[in-house]
Design a protein around this motif. Structure first.
Motif: not given
Length: 164
Positions: A67-78
């Motif tokens: 929980p709290g670890s999901v980060v989505k970046t602008p280049d489409g990488t999660t």
């Protein structure tokens, strides 16, 4: 005392065996060698770190999304962390995640090891129901203290086979 049997029939059988055995052993060896590169091992985070999985190897990693670890970046990488009760592995995945993917949910990620505790996933599978679980996975969860019967995780029911 001679190695070869006196009977013609026995001599023929022994000759066939002595020719067939090395051919069969060679076929088995070639098959195992060919399959060596296609085997994909499954690890929990604790097993991964204990096994010291080398970089570049393709593996499957199973556990819960922290929980709290999901980060989505602008280049489409999660980026997210897969954990069991003992250890954590960081996963980077580029692409569309399954609809059932969420924090705290069980996942299986397949991809290439990029470091001691990191994986570049090419496939992410979200578990939709932990109610029916294979017995070996259940034992591993119980061993790590992750088995939660109070959360609806019933013990697997034995398969009833007809005419037993």
């Amino acid at each position: 005392m001679s190695f070869w049997p006196r009977s013609v029939k026995a001599r023929r059988r022994l000759t066939i065996f002595l020719i067939a055995a090395p051919v069969f052993a060679g076929a088995v060896a070639l098959s195992l060698y060919a399959l060596k590169g296609t085997v994909v091992y499954f690890y929990t985070p604790a097993q991964w770190i204990e096994a010291k999985v080398p970089a570049g190897k393709t593996v499957r990693l199973g556990g819960l999304v922290k929980p709290g670890s999901v980060v989505k970046t602008p280049d489409g990488t999660t980026r997210f962390i897969v954990q069991d009760k003992l250890k954590e592995i960081t996963v980077a995945y580029r692409g569309e995640l399954p609809d059932l993917f969420r924090e705290g949910q069980g996942v299986v990620c397949e991809g290439e090891v990029t470091g001691a505790t990191s994986l570049r996933a090419v496939q992410v599978l979200a578990k939709h129901d932990e109610k029916y679980i294979p017995k070996n996975v259940q034992k591993e969860l119980e061993k790590q203290g992750e088995w939660r019967p109070e959360a609806g995780m019933d013990k697997p029911k034995p398969v009833q086979r007809p005419f037993q």
